[in-house]
Motif scaffolding. Structure first.
Motif, PDB file in Angstrom:
ATOM      1  N   GLU A 194      41.326  40.340  44.797  1.00 55.21           N
ATOM      2  CA  GLU A 194      40.436  41.374  44.279  1.00 55.21           C
ATOM      3  C   GLU A 194      40.208  41.200  42.779  1.00 55.21           C
ATOM      4  O   GLU A 194      39.090  41.354  42.279  1.00 55.21           O
TER       5      GLU A 194
ATOM      6  N   MET B 236      36.721  40.229  40.659  1.00 53.43           N
ATOM      7  CA  MET B 236      36.194  40.916  39.479  1.00 53.43           C
ATOM      8  C   MET B 236      35.950  39.937  38.340  1.00 53.43           C
ATOM      9  O   MET B 236      34.944  40.029  37.631  1.00 53.43           O
TER      10      MET B 236
ATOM     11  N   TYR C 288      30.656  44.558  37.500  1.00 51.40           N
ATOM     12  CA  TYR C 288      31.576  43.686  38.226  1.00 51.40           C
ATOM     13  C   TYR C 288      32.530  44.468  39.136  1.00 51.40           C
ATOM     14  O   TYR C 288      33.438  43.885  39.721  1.00 51.40           O
ATOM     15  N   GLN C 289      32.322  45.781  39.252  1.00 58.99           N
ATOM     16  CA  GLN C 289      33.156  46.602  40.132  1.00 58.99           C
ATOM     17  C   GLN C 289      32.265  47.410  41.078  1.00 58.99           C
ATOM     18  O   GLN C 289      32.385  48.616  41.186  1.00 58.99           O
TER      19      GLN C 289
ATOM     20  N   ASP D  33      32.209  47.806  44.189  1.00 57.97           N
ATOM     21  CA  ASP D  33      32.890  48.571  45.235  1.00 57.97           C
ATOM     22  C   ASP D  33      33.356  49.935  44.727  1.00 57.97           C
ATOM     23  O   ASP D  33      33.621  50.837  45.524  1.00 57.97           O
ATOM     24  N   LEU D  34      33.448  50.077  43.414  1.00 59.71           N
ATOM     25  CA  LEU D  34      33.857  51.344  42.825  1.00 59.71           C
ATOM     26  C   LEU D  34      32.662  52.129  42.296  1.00 59.71           C
ATOM     27  O   LEU D  34      32.528  53.332  42.551  1.00 59.71           O
ATOM     28  N   THR D  35      31.779  51.466  41.570  1.00 65.16           N
ATOM     29  CA  THR D  35      30.650  52.174  40.950  1.00 65.16           C
ATOM     30  C   THR D  35      29.673  52.734  41.981  1.00 65.16           C
ATOM     31  O   THR D  35      28.925  53.662  41.681  1.00 65.16           O
TER      32      THR D  35
ATOM     33  N   TYR E 130      41.062  50.789  45.016  1.00 60.61           N
ATOM     34  CA  TYR E 130      40.942  50.093  43.742  1.00 60.61           C
ATOM     35  C   TYR E 130      42.291  50.046  43.022  1.00 60.61           C
ATOM     36  O   TYR E 130      42.682  48.998  42.490  1.00 60.61           O
TER      37      TYR E 130
END
Length: 570
Positions: A308, A312, A339-340, A342-344, A382
């Motif tokens: 993971e 990133m 670059y994130q 999956d979170l943003t 995360y």
């Protein structure tokens, strides 16, 4: 191209704020050269952070033109004494009495001379004259940068604009001599090429940078242009980080540098501790022992980078930021690669910002953000990627938490915060009333986009744990499709219906129209509440009075994460 001879040193001390150790005459020369570097490079950037508030960034040649496209990080400052940014800066800063009293800077002052005076007040360069020794060649722009020259680590350099190459050579020599440095190149070197001087650890390194820039410059690099463009209009400070900077994080992670940087837990280290150090009878022999330990060639740690984290690193494409003055405000705008994703992806709605816009117009401060379904689990996943070895422990702790509290994670927390929320402070701040009356006197409230009944059910679980003194403040009401929670009854009522904060000028002046999350503060609200809280200190109150509003806006545009921080004055 003109080159000043140089030799090896222990590191680029003139760019290192910590300075070298005081171990002998060579270090004395290096310390003097630090003062020199502060005047012509580091001072123009670091001390420029204090003075650049009075400068501006005009069009024209920039330090990026003197650096190669292998530059991985770049920070520039512009002290050009003419142009709209300077006028804006002076007009804004002179609203504050402390600035006028302490600095008293006028629009026609030479900012370079004022900076020179500040960095030479220590007396290290006694006898140096700005008008004779510096002004004839020193330009208005400077930068510090990290350049990839093919070594294991990036090379730190400084870049200074010069107006006359020949005078720059003479002036630099004078600076070295006057400041007690050495011209043999043992404590640093420089190279002059065209309108720029490159200052480095040695003259050879400076020449390498100049030669590399001759092939392709940072200013012509497509990525540099893309990211600085994403950061908005020019300002008086500019920052850039290249995609290639991520490789050094990858190298550090792969070497296990964070876990055991000196190899102290290896069998060789244990043997070293017992044998080499035990037999050492002189400081030189002890140094040899520790030298063996810290030799990079002896390190065998090859920890695998978590996939993971590797993803990133691979996805990072760059970042840039700009600091500027604009119409009585100072603002910082930045952009970086998303670059994130999956979170943003969980925070990309405008629901929270719309909720802030509907708050009462007399709101003192507010924060708002949106939350998409699955956000809590996404954050948990995360966190686990940051500490994969602790994932099982995290799950165990969550299970224990659920058992002890009766709360279900992530279901209950997603219900509690809904699809978006605002936290706000309303008018009527009275420190005496709060001190005497307790929490019920604080005009603070929360609005949640969600089902009020389901939210109350979760709050009831929390009330059972917190006790009756807290439970009375955990009762929600419903207003216009939102659940409302407030400490003060009057403020709760004002939150239960829409109002017009978003349409006010004080709000729109600091919040970007594309924002998906916001932080807003109105200093003028509630009868200049911040000035009132200054109490009986008239000097503090006088310097707080010019403040109008403050805003932080954040938004994601597919591949780019944007942000704007803005402070306005009356």
């Amino acid at each position: 191209m003109s080159i000043t001879p140089g030799g090896p040193t222990d590191g680029p001390e003139y760019l290192d704020g910590s300075g070298p150790g005081t171990t002998g005459p060579d270090n004395d020369n290096k310390k003097r050269l630090i003062a020199l570097g502060a005047i012509v490079a580091g001072g123009a950037v670091v001390a420029g952070g204090a003075w650049a508030a009075t400068s501006f960034f005009a069009t024209g040649a920039q330090p990026a033109e003197a650096l190669p496209d292998s530059t991985i990080a770049y920070f520039s400052v512009d002290l050009d004494p003419s142009g709209g940014q300077k006028i804006e800066a002076i007009k804004t800063l002179r609203k504050f009495p402390a600035f006028t009293d302490q600095v008293d800077l006028e629009t026609d002052d030479d900012l370079r001379e004022r900076l020179f005076e500040e960095v030479t007040t220590s007396g290290e360069c006694e006898g140096l004259d700005y008008a004779d020794d510096v002004k004839p060649w020193l330009g208005s722009r400077a930068a510090i940068a990290a350049v990839d020259l093919g070594e294991d680590e990036p090379t730190a350099v400084g870049v200074i604009q010069v107006t006359d190459g020949g005078k720059a050579e003479e002036g630099m020599a004078t600076l070295v001599e006057t400041c007690g440095g050495s011209t043999d190149g043992e404590a640093g070197g420089w190279a002059v090429e065209g309108d720029w001087m490159v200052v480095a650890e040695t003259a050879d390194i400076a020449e390498q940078v100049v030669d590399a820039a001759g092939g392709s410059t940072l200013a012509d690099d497509a990525s540099f242009g893309e990211w600085t463009g994403e950061a908005g209009d020019d300002g008086f400070m500019s920052m850039y980080v290249a995609k290639s900077a991520a490789k050094y994080l990858e190298d550090a992670a792969g070497m296990g540098m964070l876990g055991d940087p000196l190899g102290m837990t290896s069998p060789d280290a244990m043997s070293l501790d017992q044998d080499c150090l035990a037999d050492a009878t002189t400081s030189e022999e002890m140094d040899e022992c520790f030298g063996d330990m810290t030799d990079p060639s002896s390190e065998t740690s090859t920890e695998e980078i978590p996939p993971e984290l590797q993803q990133m690193i691979n996805d990072f494409d760059g970042a840039a930021a700009t600091v500027r003055f604009n119409d009585g405000a100072v603002e910082v705008e930045y952009a970086m690669s998303n670059y994130q994703k999956d979170l943003t992806k969980f925070f990309g709605s405008e629901e929270g910002v719309d909720m802030v816009s509907d708050l009462p117009e007399d709101t003192i401060a507010a924060f708002g953000m949106s939350l998409s379904e699955g956000w809590a689990q996404g954050i948990l996943d995360y966190v686990k990627t940051l500490a994969p070895d602790d994932a099982a422990t995290i799950d165990e702790q969550l299970a224990q938490f659920e058992t002890e509290t009766g709360l279900a994670f992530p279901e209950d927390i997603e219900t509690l915060l809904g699809e978006g929320l605002t936290v706000s402070v309303g008018p009527g701040i009275d420190p005496d009333a709060i001190a005497n009356g307790g929490p019920g006197e604080v005009p603070v409230g929360i609005k949640v986009k969600g089902d009020a009944g389901e939210i109350q059910a979760v709050l009831d679980k929390i009330s059972e744990l917190a006790g009756p003194e807290v439970a009375e403040y955990l009762e929600v009401t419903e207003g216009d499709g939102y659940a409302v929670l407030a400490l003060q009854d009057d403020y709760r009522t004002s939150l239960e219906s829409d109002s017009g904060l978003g349409g006010s000028e004080v709000y729109s002046n600091v919040i970007d129209g594309d924002a998906q999350s916001v932080l807003f503060v109105n200093f003028d609200a509630d009868d200049d509440w911040l000035v009132r809280l200054a109490g009986d200190d008239p000097e503090v109150a006088e310097n707080l009075e010019p403040l109008s509003s403050f805003g932080v806006s954040g938004w994601v545009d597919d591949e780019v994460v944007h942000g704007m921080v803005k402070l306005t004055t009356n």
